[in-house]
Design a protein around this motif. Structure first.
Motif, PDB file in Angstrom:
ATOM      1  N   UNK A   1     -19.365 -91.929  -7.260  1.00 59.36           N
ATOM      2  CA  UNK A   1     -20.132 -90.831  -7.860  1.00 59.36           C
ATOM      3  C   UNK A   1     -20.343 -91.040  -9.363  1.00 59.36           C
ATOM      4  N   UNK A   2     -21.463 -90.569  -9.840  1.00 62.01           N
ATOM      5  CA  UNK A   2     -21.785 -90.577 -11.265  1.00 62.01           C
ATOM      6  C   UNK A   2     -22.971 -89.660 -11.469  1.00 62.01           C
ATOM      7  N   UNK A   3     -22.929 -88.784 -12.481  1.00 60.02           N
ATOM      8  CA  UNK A   3     -24.050 -87.864 -12.694  1.00 60.02           C
ATOM      9  C   UNK A   3     -25.258 -88.530 -13.331  1.00 60.02           C
ATOM     10  N   UNK A   4     -25.142 -89.804 -13.698  1.00 64.13           N
ATOM     11  CA  UNK A   4     -26.239 -90.490 -14.374  1.00 64.13           C
ATOM     12  C   UNK A   4     -26.875 -91.535 -13.450  1.00 64.13           C
ATOM     13  N   UNK A   5     -26.422 -92.778 -13.532  1.00 62.76           N
ATOM     14  CA  UNK A   5     -27.041 -93.824 -12.721  1.00 62.76           C
ATOM     15  C   UNK A   5     -26.929 -93.596 -11.242  1.00 62.76           C
ATOM     16  N   UNK A   6     -25.773 -93.149 -10.781  1.00 64.74           N
ATOM     17  CA  UNK A   6     -25.588 -92.931  -9.350  1.00 64.74           C
ATOM     18  C   UNK A   6     -26.482 -91.812  -8.846  1.00 64.74           C
ATOM     19  N   UNK A   7     -26.634 -90.763  -9.639  1.00 64.50           N
ATOM     20  CA  UNK A   7     -27.495 -89.653  -9.240  1.00 64.50           C
ATOM     21  C   UNK A   7     -28.947 -90.105  -9.105  1.00 64.50           C
ATOM     22  N   UNK A   8     -29.393 -90.952 -10.023  1.00 72.10           N
ATOM     23  CA  UNK A   8     -30.769 -91.463  -9.961  1.00 72.10           C
ATOM     24  C   UNK A   8     -30.956 -92.306  -8.708  1.00 72.10           C
ATOM     25  N   UNK A   9     -29.999 -93.190  -8.438  1.00 70.54           N
ATOM     26  CA  UNK A   9     -30.095 -94.051  -7.254  1.00 70.54           C
ATOM     27  C   UNK A   9     -30.054 -93.238  -5.973  1.00 70.54           C
ATOM     28  N   UNK A  10     -29.163 -92.245  -5.919  1.00 77.48           N
ATOM     29  CA  UNK A  10     -29.048 -91.422  -4.722  1.00 77.48           C
ATOM     30  C   UNK A  10     -30.327 -90.632  -4.477  1.00 77.48           C
ATOM     31  N   UNK A  11     -30.937 -90.125  -5.553  1.00 79.23           N
ATOM     32  CA  UNK A  11     -32.184 -89.373  -5.406  1.00 79.23           C
ATOM     33  C   UNK A  11     -33.303 -90.274  -4.896  1.00 79.23           C
ATOM     34  N   UNK A  12     -33.355 -91.502  -5.407  1.00 76.12           N
ATOM     35  CA  UNK A  12     -34.385 -92.436  -4.963  1.00 76.12           C
ATOM     36  C   UNK A  12     -34.192 -92.785  -3.494  1.00 76.12           C
ATOM     37  N   UNK A  13     -32.932 -92.929  -3.098  1.00 74.72           N
ATOM     38  CA  UNK A  13     -32.648 -93.266  -1.699  1.00 74.72           C
ATOM     39  C   UNK A  13     -33.091 -92.158  -0.763  1.00 74.72           C
ATOM     40  N   UNK A  14     -33.055 -90.921  -1.233  1.00 77.13           N
ATOM     41  CA  UNK A  14     -33.415 -89.790  -0.393  1.00 77.13           C
ATOM     42  C   UNK A  14     -34.884 -89.448  -0.395  1.00 77.13           C
ATOM     43  N   UNK A  15     -35.697 -90.194  -1.144  1.00 72.22           N
ATOM     44  CA  UNK A  15     -37.126 -89.911  -1.214  1.00 72.22           C
ATOM     45  C   UNK A  15     -37.804 -90.237   0.114  1.00 72.22           C
ATOM     46  N   UNK A  16     -38.934 -89.598   0.365  1.00 71.35           N
ATOM     47  CA  UNK A  16     -39.647 -89.795   1.627  1.00 71.35           C
ATOM     48  C   UNK A  16     -40.143 -91.229   1.769  1.00 71.35           C
TER      49      UNK A  16
END
Length: 258
Positions: free
Chosen positions: A106-121
């Motif tokens: 977990x990380x509120x910076x890089x990890x959050x960006x990567x996780x959001x991209x992974x969840x994109x349609x």
């Protein structure tokens, strides 16, 4: 009408943080996440050791549940490392921890960006990059045909957060982004990749300190903070330019070597 904030018309683009990623990702073929201190450096260390890394935005009860769902160990905070929880966002701690095949980081910076991209349609190809593997990532992207007019690359510097949760642009991430822009542009030299002014400025920042990038990162605010908190080894590992040839690419929910 052009998408000015999406930097359309350029082969290599650059922006900051989650909002920048949201603006650039829809028109990018590849998204490169840069979080030098320390998410993407930790990913490079873990994947290099053979660990599959799952990005996650928050270290809370939901992260625990997520780790259980994917059958992975959960990384703890730097100061929470113990014999029973030896994995953390610290690259130095990851190097000394027992091997684990699967890790939620977990990380509120890089990890959050990567996780959001992974969840994109319709997500772009997501790659993590740091100073340790900038040249390897650039060569891989060029070899896969990215960084050309029909397959633009978006480089995202994660940055840090101020106490009010606003974005704090971080020098180490600017330099890491500049390193990957320089590497990719060099690999595509014969194709004359067109850099956005934002990407060209990031490259210029890296070129200005490339002879001693370690001094710049160690002397900048984030580096000084980690050293003062007792984690100088994390900074030292993060500054080792082009030490690694491993390219972590998001495959489904997790980063694996390309």
């Amino acid at each position: 009408m052009g998408d000015w904030f999406g930097q359309d018309g350029y082969d290599i683009r650059f922006d900051w943080g989650p909002v920048g990623a949201q603006r650039l990702a829809p028109s990018a073929a590849a998204l490169v996440v840069v979080d030098v201190l320390s998410f993407t450096t930790s990913v490079s260390v873990a994947v290099e050791a053979g660990t599959v890394v799952f990005p996650y935005a928050w270290r809370d009860a939901t992260a625990t549940a997520y780790a259980q769902r994917v059958g992975a160990e959960l990384a703890v905070g730097r100061r929470a490392v113990s014999a029973t929880a030896p994995w953390s966002l610290s690259p130095a701690a990851l190097r000394s921890a027992p091997f684990t095949p699967r890790l939620v980081l977990p990380s509120p910076n890089g990890s959050a960006i990567a996780a959001a991209a992974a969840g994109a349609a319709d997500p772009p190809v997501v790659v993590t990059c740091c100073l340790r593997n900038a040249s390897a990532v650039g060569r891989w992207l060029a070899g896969q045909g990215f960084g050309r007019p029909d397959r633009p690359v978006a480089v995202i510097a994660a940055g840090e957060r101020w106490p009010d949760d606003s974005l704090r642009p971080a020098l180490e991430d600017l330099l890491g982004a500049g390193a990957i822009v320089a590497s990719l542009a060099t690999a595509l030299a014969q194709d004359q990749a067109v850099l956005s002014p934002e990407a060209a400025a990031a490259r210029g920042a890296f070129d200005a300190v490339a002879d001693d990038v370690a001094a710049a990162v160690t002397g900048a605010a984030s580096g000084r903070e980690l050293v003062a908190y007792g984690f100088p080894d994390d900074v030292a590992i993060a500054c080792r330019l082009d030490e690694s040839d491993v390219v972590p690419v998001l495959d489904g929910e997790a980063f694996r070597p390309a």
